[in-house]
Motif scaffolding. Structure first.
Motif, PDB file in Angstrom:
ATOM      1  N   PHE A  52      20.246  19.875   5.285  1.00 23.72           N
ATOM      2  CA  PHE A  52      19.062  19.219   4.618  1.00 23.72           C
ATOM      3  C   PHE A  52      17.797  18.946   5.619  1.00 23.72           C
ATOM      4  O   PHE A  52      16.812  19.204   5.500  1.00 23.72           O
ATOM      5  N   GLY A  53      18.684  17.619   5.695  1.00 21.28           N
ATOM      6  CA  GLY A  53      17.461  17.030   6.788  1.00 21.28           C
ATOM      7  C   GLY A  53      18.028  15.852   7.497  1.00 21.28           C
ATOM      8  O   GLY A  53      19.310  15.450   6.840  1.00 21.28           O
ATOM      9  N   THR A  54      16.898  14.724   8.094  1.00 19.48           N
ATOM     10  CA  THR A  54      17.628  13.419   8.219  1.00 19.48           C
ATOM     11  C   THR A  54      16.625  12.221   7.632  1.00 19.48           C
ATOM     12  O   THR A  54      15.248  12.463   8.110  1.00 19.48           O
ATOM     13  N   PHE A  55      17.022  11.116   6.845  1.00 13.91           N
ATOM     14  CA  PHE A  55      15.852  10.217   6.319  1.00 13.91           C
ATOM     15  C   PHE A  55      16.430   9.096   7.601  1.00 13.91           C
ATOM     16  O   PHE A  55      17.668   8.705   8.158  1.00 13.91           O
ATOM     17  N   GLU A  56      15.319   8.313   8.637  1.00 16.06           N
ATOM     18  CA  GLU A  56      15.466   7.057   9.402  1.00 16.06           C
ATOM     19  C   GLU A  56      14.035   6.380   9.616  1.00 16.06           C
ATOM     20  O   GLU A  56      13.866   6.588   8.864  1.00 16.06           O
ATOM     21  N   VAL A  57      14.622   4.741   9.792  1.00 14.23           N
ATOM     22  CA  VAL A  57      13.027   4.171   9.903  1.00 14.23           C
ATOM     23  C   VAL A  57      12.793   4.172  10.784  1.00 14.23           C
ATOM     24  O   VAL A  57      13.408   4.299  12.346  1.00 14.23           O
ATOM     25  N   ARG A  58      11.355   4.321  11.201  1.00 20.49           N
ATOM     26  CA  ARG A  58      10.923   4.169  12.265  1.00 20.49           C
ATOM     27  C   ARG A  58       9.942   2.900  12.531  1.00 20.49           C
ATOM     28  O   ARG A  58       9.648   2.561  11.248  1.00 20.49           O
ATOM     29  N   THR A  59       9.867   2.587  13.617  1.00 21.61           N
ATOM     30  CA  THR A  59       8.270   1.519  14.081  1.00 21.61           C
ATOM     31  C   THR A  59       7.658   1.207  13.722  1.00 21.61           C
ATOM     32  O   THR A  59       7.012   2.013  15.124  1.00 21.61           O
ATOM     33  N   ARG A  60       6.872   0.682  13.303  1.00 21.76           N
ATOM     34  CA  ARG A  60       5.007   1.806  13.165  1.00 21.76           C
ATOM     35  C   ARG A  60       4.282  -0.208  13.747  1.00 21.76           C
ATOM     36  O   ARG A  60       4.904  -1.386  12.999  1.00 21.76           O
ATOM     37  N   LYS A  61       3.182   0.134  14.855  1.00 30.31           N
ATOM     38  CA  LYS A  61       3.165  -0.881  15.727  1.00 30.31           C
ATOM     39  C   LYS A  61       2.593  -1.736  14.662  1.00 30.31           C
ATOM     40  O   LYS A  61       1.211  -0.856  14.319  1.00 30.31           O
ATOM     41  N   GLY A  62       1.831  -2.885  14.662  1.00 32.97           N
ATOM     42  CA  GLY A  62       0.793  -3.448  14.092  1.00 32.97           C
ATOM     43  C   GLY A  62      -0.277  -3.543  15.028  1.00 32.97           C
ATOM     44  O   GLY A  62      -0.726  -3.277  15.581  1.00 32.97           O
ATOM     45  N   ARG A  63      -1.529  -3.431  13.832  1.00 32.25           N
ATOM     46  CA  ARG A  63      -3.107  -3.660  14.471  1.00 32.25           C
ATOM     47  C   ARG A  63      -3.890  -4.931  14.229  1.00 32.25           C
ATOM     48  O   ARG A  63      -4.036  -5.847  13.827  1.00 32.25           O
ATOM     49  N   GLU A  64      -4.421  -5.401  15.092  1.00 29.65           N
ATOM     50  CA  GLU A  64      -5.217  -6.495  14.715  1.00 29.65           C
ATOM     51  C   GLU A  64      -6.635  -6.289  13.440  1.00 29.65           C
ATOM     52  O   GLU A  64      -7.558  -6.378  12.824  1.00 29.65           O
ATOM     53  N   ARG A  65      -7.104  -5.301  13.927  1.00 28.70           N
ATOM     54  CA  ARG A  65      -8.062  -4.231  12.961  1.00 28.70           C
ATOM     55  C   ARG A  65      -8.042  -3.058  12.379  1.00 28.70           C
ATOM     56  O   ARG A  65      -8.327  -2.573  13.164  1.00 28.70           O
ATOM     57  N   ALA A  66      -7.062  -2.933  11.451  1.00 25.95           N
ATOM     58  CA  ALA A  66      -7.131  -2.152  10.890  1.00 25.95           C
ATOM     59  C   ALA A  66      -8.417  -1.716   9.483  1.00 25.95           C
ATOM     60  O   ALA A  66      -8.634  -2.833   8.988  1.00 25.95           O
ATOM     61  N   ARG A  67      -8.679  -0.956   8.643  1.00 29.86           N
ATOM     62  CA  ARG A  67      -9.448  -0.694   7.806  1.00 29.86           C
ATOM     63  C   ARG A  67      -8.897  -0.365   6.196  1.00 29.86           C
ATOM     64  O   ARG A  67      -7.688   0.661   6.629  1.00 29.86           O
ATOM     65  N   ASN A  68      -9.278  -1.297   5.348  1.00 25.28           N
ATOM     66  CA  ASN A  68      -8.651  -0.838   4.180  1.00 25.28           C
ATOM     67  C   ASN A  68      -9.569   0.306   3.486  1.00 25.28           C
ATOM     68  O   ASN A  68     -10.866  -0.176   3.383  1.00 25.28           O
ATOM     69  N   PRO A  69      -8.845   1.511   3.206  1.00 27.34           N
ATOM     70  CA  PRO A  69      -9.475   2.647   3.008  1.00 27.34           C
ATOM     71  C   PRO A  69     -10.434   2.554   1.502  1.00 27.34           C
ATOM     72  O   PRO A  69     -11.581   3.784   1.625  1.00 27.34           O
ATOM     73  N   LYS A  70     -10.087   1.836   1.423  1.00 28.08           N
ATOM     74  CA  LYS A  70     -10.511   1.521  -0.386  1.00 28.08           C
ATOM     75  C   LYS A  70     -11.835   0.489  -0.602  1.00 28.08           C
ATOM     76  O   LYS A  70     -13.084   1.237  -0.841  1.00 28.08           O
ATOM     77  N   THR A  71     -11.676  -0.362   0.282  1.00 28.40           N
ATOM     78  CA  THR A  71     -12.904  -1.571   0.217  1.00 28.40           C
ATOM     79  C   THR A  71     -13.895  -1.746   1.772  1.00 28.40           C
ATOM     80  O   THR A  71     -14.915  -1.810   1.733  1.00 28.40           O
ATOM     81  N   GLY A  72     -12.921  -0.667   2.724  1.00 31.59           N
ATOM     82  CA  GLY A  72     -14.143  -0.935   3.759  1.00 31.59           C
ATOM     83  C   GLY A  72     -13.907  -1.935   4.975  1.00 31.59           C
ATOM     84  O   GLY A  72     -14.278  -1.860   5.870  1.00 31.59           O
ATOM     85  N   ALA A  73     -13.070  -2.849   4.793  1.00 33.85           N
ATOM     86  CA  ALA A  73     -12.951  -4.275   5.433  1.00 33.85           C
ATOM     87  C   ALA A  73     -11.886  -4.207   6.185  1.00 33.85           C
ATOM     88  O   ALA A  73     -10.444  -3.318   5.420  1.00 33.85           O
ATOM     89  N   ILE A  74     -12.030  -4.891   7.366  1.00 40.74           N
ATOM     90  CA  ILE A  74     -10.889  -5.287   8.642  1.00 40.74           C
ATOM     91  C   ILE A  74      -9.925  -5.687   8.151  1.00 40.74           C
ATOM     92  O   ILE A  74     -10.076  -7.435   7.458  1.00 40.74           O
ATOM     93  N   VAL A  75      -9.044  -5.842   8.215  1.00 39.55           N
ATOM     94  CA  VAL A  75      -7.794  -6.464   7.671  1.00 39.55           C
ATOM     95  C   VAL A  75      -6.657  -5.971   9.600  1.00 39.55           C
ATOM     96  O   VAL A  75      -7.046  -5.459   9.108  1.00 39.55           O
ATOM     97  N   ALA A  76      -5.326  -7.227   9.332  1.00 39.25           N
ATOM     98  CA  ALA A  76      -4.888  -7.428  10.537  1.00 39.25           C
ATOM     99  C   ALA A  76      -3.292  -6.975   9.498  1.00 39.25           C
ATOM    100  O   ALA A  76      -3.067  -6.731   8.376  1.00 39.25           O
ATOM    101  N   VAL A  77      -2.452  -5.533  10.270  1.00 39.26           N
ATOM    102  CA  VAL A  77      -1.620  -4.816   9.905  1.00 39.26           C
ATOM    103  C   VAL A  77      -0.223  -5.816  10.940  1.00 39.26           C
ATOM    104  O   VAL A  77      -0.684  -5.831  11.850  1.00 39.26           O
ATOM    105  N   GLU A  78       0.981  -6.063   9.847  1.00 39.67           N
ATOM    106  CA  GLU A  78       1.789  -6.790  10.819  1.00 39.67           C
ATOM    107  C   GLU A  78       2.680  -4.894  11.772  1.00 39.67           C
ATOM    108  O   GLU A  78       2.904  -4.475  10.515  1.00 39.67           O
TER     109      GLU A  78
END
Length: 106
Positions: A52-78
């Motif tokens: 069938f397949g494999t499930f796993e967790v990967r780490t996504r690196k945080g960023r200081e300047r991400a954008r909220n797609p709904k509001t367009g506001a700049i936010v930090a993501v851990e």
């Protein structure tokens, strides 16, 4: 485009019809299966379901300047984990020509 959704309720009904098992028991087994997968991922385990397949967790690196797609506001993501599914060879082979075959039959 994807076809209609297959829900947990539809899977339970299908298993009930095929095997005559109690719907409540099937529901419990499916829920427990999902809990085991979630607990394994929470404990940073790789869940391998052969054929069938494999499930796993990967780490996504945080960023200081991400954008909220709904509001367009700049936010930090851990830095955070994301659940990943990789289909196994058998599943890939099974669905490989599915879309082409549907259009040829129509």
């Amino acid at each position: 485009m994807a076809g209609p959704k297959l829900t947990k309720a539809a899977i339970i009904e299908s298993l009930h019809e095929k095997h005559g098992l109690n719907r409540a028991d099937i529901h419990t087994i499916i829920d427990e299966f999902f809990e085991e997968v979630k607990n394994g991922l929470r404990n940073d385990q790789v869940i391998e379901l052969r054929g069938f397949g494999t499930f796993e967790v990967r780490t996504r690196k945080g960023r200081e300047r991400a954008r909220n797609p709904k509001t367009g506001a700049i936010v930090a993501v851990e830095t955070h984990g994301v659940a990943i599914f990789r289909p196994g060879k058998e599943l890939k082979d099974y669905v490989w020509d599915l879309r082409d075959n549907k259009t040829e039959k129509e």
